[in-house]
Design an enzyme around this catalytic site. Structure first.
Site, mmCIF file in Angstrom:
data_model
loop_
_atom_site.group_PDB
_atom_site.id
_atom_site.type_symbol
_atom_site.label_atom_id
_atom_site.label_comp_id
_atom_site.label_asym_id
_atom_site.label_seq_id
_atom_site.Cartn_x
_atom_site.Cartn_y
_atom_site.Cartn_z
ATOM 1 N N HIS A 236 0.541 -0.965 -0.383
ATOM 2 C CA HIS A 236 0.053 -0.235 -0.575
ATOM 3 C C HIS A 236 0.634 1.307 -0.055
ATOM 4 O O HIS A 236 0.506 2.219 0.773
ATOM 5 C CB HIS A 236 -0.772 -0.371 1.351
ATOM 6 C CG HIS A 236 -1.998 -0.819 0.696
ATOM 7 N ND1 HIS A 236 -3.145 -0.650 0.295
ATOM 8 C CD2 HIS A 236 -2.078 -1.923 1.967
ATOM 9 C CE1 HIS A 236 -4.024 -1.391 0.351
ATOM 10 N NE2 HIS A 236 -3.446 -2.469 0.806
ATOM 11 N N ASP A 299 -0.929 -4.832 6.141
ATOM 12 C CA ASP A 299 -2.033 -5.670 5.080
ATOM 13 C C ASP A 299 -1.859 -5.630 3.511
ATOM 14 O O ASP A 299 -0.785 -4.894 3.694
ATOM 15 C CB ASP A 299 -2.737 -5.023 5.375
ATOM 16 C CG ASP A 299 -3.233 -4.292 4.767
ATOM 17 O OD1 ASP A 299 -2.760 -3.375 5.373
ATOM 18 O OD2 ASP A 299 -4.169 -2.882 4.337
ATOM 19 N N GLU A 300 -1.930 -7.122 3.199
ATOM 20 C CA GLU A 300 -2.250 -6.596 1.167
ATOM 21 C C GLU A 300 -0.689 -6.663 0.802
ATOM 22 O O GLU A 300 -1.017 -5.957 -0.012
ATOM 23 C CB GLU A 300 -3.691 -6.042 1.128
ATOM 24 C CG GLU A 300 -4.669 -5.998 1.709
ATOM 25 C CD GLU A 300 -5.384 -5.742 0.886
ATOM 26 O OE1 GLU A 300 -7.183 -6.240 0.674
ATOM 27 O OE2 GLU A 300 -5.590 -4.096 0.746
ATOM 28 N N ALA A 301 0.286 -6.444 0.935
ATOM 29 C CA ALA A 301 1.738 -6.344 0.425
ATOM 30 C C ALA A 301 1.641 -8.013 -0.689
ATOM 31 O O ALA A 301 2.663 -9.112 0.137
ATOM 32 C CB ALA A 301 2.856 -6.538 0.903
ATOM 33 N N LEU A 302 0.739 -7.817 -1.379
ATOM 34 C CA LEU A 302 0.069 -9.456 -2.679
ATOM 35 C C LEU A 302 1.366 -9.863 -3.401
ATOM 36 O O LEU A 302 1.750 -11.307 -3.069
ATOM 37 C CB LEU A 302 -0.909 -9.117 -2.820
ATOM 38 C CG LEU A 302 -2.200 -9.408 -2.037
ATOM 39 C CD1 LEU A 302 -4.066 -8.857 -2.758
ATOM 40 C CD2 LEU A 302 -2.960 -10.433 -1.103
#
Ligand code: TNX
Length: 495
Positions: A236, A299-302
């Site tokens: 993000h 979060d969400e460091a995909l």
């Protein structure tokens, strides 16, 4: 003292622990022109202002007169008073509010503000009651995304007014994301000069100067609310990599991003600029923050490889501690199994919770923000004009009828710091939409975090909350017309 119960029908949300109404035939306390007295003149001043604003009748402070008095008494914190507990006694001639801390006084003032009703002579009166109250959880918050769409200092203050009325004690500000950077960082001016000017599609750009951020914290602190800033890392991060090309392997800035996809952006542990950035930004945010917490997202460091993710999460965690703050992170960071004190914020019911169950065995504390109950960017139902629905629709009843201690297997009451609602602003781009999405659901989260589950009842809650719609309208807060079970809007208005 008897336990609070529905027959008392006082319009209090969250429900206090003990309420005793007076059976004596004595007149109620008349609030009009009453005077607040307190050893601390500033406390009295603010209390008078809050009571005036939330009751619609003028209350004065520190006036040397024989007017009916509201006495604020600060006692020693200890056996009788825990951090936010208070005792409120309303008699015909005087109100006495005692607590062991300024925060406790603020909680009691919110109760007093909610107790008022109009009598037959149109005076604003407070019924004769004694209330003893304290919260279930020490952490009751709202996370506000000001990155996708910016909200001004004045708008944030209005959100703080809502939080105060419902006894919340944390305002979590999601200050950075792919779409924008909202807090001035001296020495890293491009973050706000460049990425303060970007936002999600249709959203508002902008940023808080260091003075603005101090003002928000002053406003919150006076009302017993701790601001928890979040700088989202190591994913993000497009607003940062857009402002500083040196944070990218190419050396070139990434393009601005206004879409709603998540998971594509990242920091790179092997780049020397990354360490400089982490130290500079975390050092500055820690120095600007009054409260003990610094949220680093996580979060969400995909698209990141898991080794790089862990290296950076561990480094970020270390720098936060070196700067004297306690780290808070979204649940994904539990993969790094950080050392307590550490708070993980649970949000995604689709993800595995084994890491969280293990983390609590090592002393981590969990904040419950499960999307299906507490994400108020979700629509109420198919007809809601704002928001999204990836976690389904979240009705008022969904927001109310659940128990935080039964959400994650292996995470029990003692492991839970509290609850936090969240509102993401990809599709909620002005104050009207924001308040419509928050009210009435925010009041449900307030009661979930404050009152024990076995003392709660949805019908009773809807009845107590009914008259609050008039308060919201008086404050200029928009709200969703879905009070009552199954979305029925059939409650009598009172007070
Ligand atoms: C998930 S919640 C996100 C946010 C989005 C939100 C939209 C979380 C930690 N990440 O980036 O804004 O969904 O509901």
């Amino acid at each position: 003292m008897k336990p609070a119960n529905s027959t008392l029908a006082l319009p209090l949300v969250p429900q206090p622990r003990f309420i005793q109404t007076s059976t004596e035939p004595k007149p109620a306390f008349v609030l009009n022109a009453a005077n607040v007295a307190s050893a601390d003149p500033q406390t009295a001043q603010l209390a008078a202002k809050l009571l005036t604003s939330h009751t619609g009748t003028e209350v004065t402070a520190n006036r040397d007169s024989t007017a009916r008095t509201i006495d604020l008494v600060l006692e020693e914190e200890g056996a009788n008073y825990t951090a936010e507990s208070y005792r409120l006694q309303v008699d015909t001639d005087a109100v006495t509010l005692s607590a062991g801390s300024e925060q406790g006084l603020q909680r009691g003032l919110a109760t007093l503000a909610q107790l008022v009703a109009n009598d037959a002579q149109s005076r604003v009166v407070v019924p004769l009651v004694t209330i003893e109250d304290s919260p279930r959880y020490p952490w009751r918050g709202l996370s506000l995304d000001v990155a996708r769409s910016f909200y001004t200092v004045e708008e944030v203050e209005r959100v703080i007014d809502m939080l105060w009325l419902y006894k919340f004690n944390r305002l979590h500000l999601h200050l950075t994301d792919d779409q924008g950077w909202r807090l001035e960082i001296p020495g890293w001016e491009a973050l706000t000069e460049v990425s303060g000017n970007t936002a999600g599609e249709g959203g508002t750009p902008g940023f808080y100067s260091t003075e603005d951020f101090a003002r928000i914290q002053d406003y919150a602190q006076a009302r017993g609310i701790v601001v928890v800033p979040e700088i989202d890392m190591p994913g993000h991060t497009n607003a940062a990599t857009h402002a500083y090309g040196e944070l990218n392997p190419t050396g070139q800035p990434t393009p601005a991003y206004a879409g709603t996809k998540v998971g594509f952006s990242m920091l790179h542990p092997e780049l020397p600029a990354t360490e400089k950035f982490l130290q500079g930004v975390i050092g500055s945010v820690a120095a600007q923050t009054r409260g003990p917490y610094l949220h680093f997202g996580g979060d969400e460091a995909l698209d990141m490889n898991q080794d790089n993710y862990r290296i950076l999460v561990e480094r970020i965690d270390q720098i936060i501690r070196e700067n004297g703050k306690q780290p808070v992170a979204w649940q994904e960071a539990a993969a790094a199994d950080l050392t307590p004190p550490i708070f993980y914020q649970f949000w995604d019911p689709r993800l595995d919770t084994d890491d969280l169950a293990q983390a609590v065995n090592h002393g981590a504390q969990i904040i419950i923000s499960i999307a299906t109950r507490t994400y108020f960017d979700m629509k109420y139902d198919a007809s809601t004009p704002y928001g999204q629905d990836w976690a389904g629709y979240v009705s008022l009843e969904d927001a109310y009828a659940w128990d935080p201690a039964r959400v994650i297997p292996g995470v029990d009451e003692a492991d839970i710091a509290g609850v936090e609602a969240a509102i993401w602003t990809e599709k909620i781009q002005d104050f009207t939409a924001l308040s419509y999405q928050l009210l009435p659901r925010l009041a449900a989260t307030a009661e979930v975090g404050w009152a024990p589950t076995d003392s709660r009842n949805a019908d009773d809650f809807f009845t107590r909350l009914g008259s609050h719609r008039q308060r919201w309208s008086r404050q200029g807060w928009d709200w969703h017309p879905s009070l009552g079970l199954n979305g029925a809007n059939d409650l009598p208005s009172q007070g």
